[in-house]
Write an enzyme that holds these catalytic residues in place. Structure first.
Site, PDB file in Angstrom:
ATOM      1  CD  GLU A 140       8.865   7.818   1.290  1.00 49.67           C
ATOM      2  OE1 GLU A 140       8.521   8.190   2.015  1.00 49.67           O
ATOM      3  OE2 GLU A 140       9.514   6.485   1.378  1.00 49.67           O
ATOM      4  CG  PHE A 182       7.269  -6.798   2.680  1.00 47.84           C
ATOM      5  CD1 PHE A 182       6.568  -6.283   3.890  1.00 47.84           C
ATOM      6  CD2 PHE A 182       8.579  -6.246   2.475  1.00 47.84           C
ATOM      7  CE1 PHE A 182       7.172  -5.468   4.708  1.00 47.84           C
ATOM      8  CE2 PHE A 182       9.108  -5.216   3.218  1.00 47.84           C
ATOM      9  CZ  PHE A 182       8.324  -4.795   4.284  1.00 47.84           C
ATOM     10  CD  GLN A 183       8.289  -2.050   2.106  1.00 50.56           C
ATOM     11  OE1 GLN A 183       9.235  -2.011   1.053  1.00 50.56           O
ATOM     12  NE2 GLN A 183       8.430  -1.289   3.032  1.00 50.56           N
ATOM     13  CE  LYS A 215      15.124  -5.866  -4.377  1.00 49.32           C
ATOM     14  NZ  LYS A 215      15.265  -6.520  -2.929  1.00 49.32           N
ATOM     15  CG  MET A 247      -8.724  29.379   5.106  1.00 43.82           C
ATOM     16  SD  MET A 247      -9.039  31.134   5.189  1.00 43.82           S
ATOM     17  CE  MET A 247      -8.047  32.012   3.826  1.00 43.82           C
TER      18      MET A 247
END
Lengths: 173, 575
Positions: B64, B126-127, B176, B486
């Protein structure tokens, strides 16, 4: 410096989170918040008492708040003629013997006893935060069991005195 | 909601879902490309995309983070919102870095995230992740859809908010069940945002003040920020600058707003800016900031910043004016509109500033950027210079953050707008490569170079898949010094050479890695080889990965140490 800032906001979930989150991120210390609906549906009003370092920080605060999409209006009331009130409920230890004594103390504050039990007494008081502080100080010796304060809510007075008028009535002149 | 009307009007139509409504809303916003990754909570949306005959493409990234950086690159060069789609929970949290990056650099994004069904929201399902809470501080605005009825309106608002005023990311979180369930009626009324009214046009009186200040100035200086690029003000700026001979310096993100090879351009200012620019800011008597936000990497210690100058600041975001630097002439406006109005009003330039121009020109000649040039081995600065020469400054260059980014800003002269895509405010490693993919998808005919360090590239290199899958001719140049350059430089300067975890000797064979994705890979180790091959490699029709082995010890100079004023530079070498 302490400032009173009011926000007119759209009453959507998360808006309080957005506003307080913004203050947290930019390190403004919130002393009190009160939120409630207004006469318009879907519009709420928030009153914040905030500790701000200086005028530049204050400008940042109001500008950042104004940027929020759900914030319709930001007003800093601190330098205006305002009506500001807070409500407090104070529960103290009490018995029948001292009830009258307490009544005598709270009367000048125009506070009222709203609940009595065998060994407690609950007082309701409204007014400026200093007045509430003063009453709490007086009741403290009786033993405070619980305090609930709403935080300050405020708006500007219907008429704003001109700066010149203020001088006229000032005790310093 | 209104079952009967729908049934009476079109009895034979199959019932559309919330997801169908969403896809239709995206079509109406003229979305061409969606970057995304499917998952449980967005399956109804992916199904609607599958069924849809709409004419836009979905780009499947491999992470993502790749999707959102690609969308940022797309948004940057295409000047329209990049669209991202990810699932709930981990899908959405993987977007967080990119959302914060877009917020800091004012890039317009519309980020669609799935959410668990409203029936289980708040149960730690879940999620499930509180993406509204997580993204509130890093978005311009965010929404959680409460019913499919409001989807078209929310999408319209989201695109409007993301792309107008000061651009920024907007998150739309979609449970959903709302995308899966049938939707019979939608809100088609025009949106109304009473709390959102950006000021686009400048107050003419303020512009007049600016003109008057310019007339009086003996040492005027323009500072260009990315706001000029967002507002399309480059052409007007150039005209004003050339007519009235005002010198120009730039922020990191403002590079390209004014031609980098122009005589009046002094180079970038700030921590790794040119000596000329930093001294010009220190000495100028009028500083005109157009569309920059006075970031601390630009200003250094504020006590020493432009302390002799009248400061004018043009910005579309009123909160930026006076935030860091006290401002004498505030102008709230889109930078493009302000430049147009200024050009219209401006009849006379500064009357007495020739000495200033001469001084700056002398500085420019006397204190150029410099680097150590070994006989054979490559150094990063030289490599970037060669790439600039090979492209003539025509390519779009993306970078991560770090040494390679600063060297690109110093040695690649951006002569046109929108050729420079870099992570400025957030300084995100892993940004450059996926952003290059987004740029290439936005502008297929442009030459796109992802100039990355070996550290940053390894954070998002899985997107080589996307390159292979879409046959995108992105040229990846890894400036490979086998170190987090850096970090190494700061440890050398400020931590007595204790190189804690900054030397990354163990690496994949980047050439074989590219080849495993069927992408051409080339490793180059000497100046001679690089010069011989670079032209052909950049003109190659497909994607190429160049593993350019550069020396490890090089540092970015000149430099303003943290906490110092920008007039206090180390590593300045007179010619």
């Amino acid at each position: 410096m302490k400032r009173i800032v009011t926000l007119v906001v759209q009453n959507r979930s998360g808006v309080l989170n957005r506003v307080t989150g913004l203050m947290f991120k930019r390190q403004f210390n919130i002393e009190s918040i009160s939120v409630g609906r207004t006469e318009k549906e879907g519009i709420s009003k928030m009153t914040f008492v905030v500790e701000v370092e200086d005028h530049r920080k204050l400008e940042q605060l109001t500008k950042q708040l104004n940027k929020q999409i759900d914030v319709l209006k930001v007003t800093d009331l601190s330098e205006k003629a305002i009506v500001a009130r807070e409500l407090a409920l104070i529960k103290i230890v009490s018995n029948a013997a001292i009830r009258n004594e307490v009544q005598g103390i709270i009367e000048p504050f125009r506070a009222s006893i709203i609940d009595v039990s065998k060994d407690t007494l609950s007082v309701q008081v409204t007014g400026k935060p200093e007045k509430i502080e003063a009453l709490i100080d007086l009741l403290r010796p009786y033993g405070i069991k619980d305090i609930a304060r709403t935080g300050l809510t405020a708006f500007s007075r219907g008429q704003q005195p001109q700066a010149a008028e203020l001088n006229q009535y000032s005790l310093l002149k | 909601m209104n079952l009967e009307t729908k049934a009476n009007a079109e009895p034979e139509t199959t019932v559309q879902t919330g997801a169908d409504v969403l896809v239709q809303a995206l079509v109406e916003e003229n979305v061409e490309t969606i970057f995304g990754y499917p998952g449980g909570a967005v399956l109804p949306i992916y199904d609607a995309l599958y069924r849809s005959e709409a004419d836009f493409q979905h780009i499947l990234t491999r992470h993502e983070q790749g999707a959102i950086h690609a969308a940022e690159g797309y948004a940057r060069v295409r000047r329209k919102p990049g669209v991202v789609l990810a699932t709930s929970g981990p899908g959405a949290t993987n977007l967080v870095t990119g959302i914060a990056d877009a917020m800091m650099d004012s890039l317009p994004l519309v980020v669609l995230t799935g959410q668990v069904a409203t029936t289980v929201t708040g149960t730690d399902a879940f999620q499930e992740a509180d993406i509204m809470g997580i993204t509130t501080p890093i978005t311009k605005h965010n929404y959680q859809v409460q019913s499919a009825y409001e989807i078209p309106k929310i999408i319209k608002e989201a695109f409007h908010i993301a792309s107008t005023g000061r651009p920024g990311p907007v998150v739309v979180d979609i449970p959903k069940d709302i995308s899966a369930n049938p939707c019979f009626e939608t809100d088609r009324s025009p949106f109304h945002l009473p709390g959102y009214k950006p000021t686009f046009k400048p107050n003419p009186l303020q512009i007049k003040k600016l003109s008057e200040a310019l007339k009086k100035a003996e040492k005027p200086l323009i500072l260009t920020g990315a706001g000029i690029l967002h507002g399309g003000g480059s052409a007007d700026l150039k005209e004003i600058v050339e007519t009235f001979q005002i010198p120009v310096t730039s922020t990191l993100l403002g590079l390209g707003a004014f031609p980098g090879d122009h005589e009046l351009f002094l180079g970038m200012a700030g921590m790794h800016g040119t000596y000329t620019s930093n001294m010009a800011i220190t000495d100028c008597d009028l500083l005109i900031n157009i569309g920059a936000r006075f970031d601390d990497r630009l200003t250094g210690n504020l006590e020493h910043f432009a302390k002799n100058a009248v400061v004018a600041h043009i910005d579309i975001d009123p909160a930026e004016i006076g935030k860091n630097v006290p401002t004498d002439i505030p102008i709230v406006s889109d930078a493009g509109a302000a430049l147009k109005e200024w050009k219209r009003q401006l009849k006379a330039g500064p009357e007495n500033h020739q000495a200033w121009l001469d001084e700056l020109q002398e500085n420019k000649v006397a204190y150029p950027y410099w680097f150590n040039q070994p006989p054979k081995e490559m150094v990063a600065q030289w490599t970037i210079k060669k790439i600039y020469e090979a492209t003539g400054g025509e390519a779009i260059v993306t970078t991560d953050v770090g040494q390679h980014q600063m060297w690109a800003a110093q040695y690649y002269k951006f002569s046109k707008p929108d050729k420079w895509v870099t992570s400025g405010g957030l300084g995100t490693m892993g940004f450059g490569f996926p952003a290059a993919i987004g740029c290439q998808l936005a502008l297929p005919d442009e030459k796109v170079i992802a100039l990355v360090g070996d550290g940053g590239f390894q954070m998002t290199l899985q997107e080589l898949s996307m390159l292979q899958e879409r046959h995108l001719p992105v040229k990846i140049v890894i400036l490979n010094n086998q170190a987090l350059g850096m970090v190494r430089q700061w440890q050398e300067s400020f931590y007595e050479k204790r190189y804690s975890e900054s030397i990354v000797a163990c690496q994949p064979d980047f050439v074989k890695l590219a080849e495993s994705y069927s992408i051409r890979g080339v490793k180059i180790e000497t100046q001679e080889d690089f010069e011989k091959q670079i032209g052909e490699l950049l003109d190659y029709e497909g994607p190429v990965l160049i593993d350019a082995r550069v020396m490890q010890q090089e540092n970015v100079f000149p430099m303003v140490s943290p906490g110092k004023g920008i007039n206090d530079m180390v590593g300045v070498k007179p010619l």
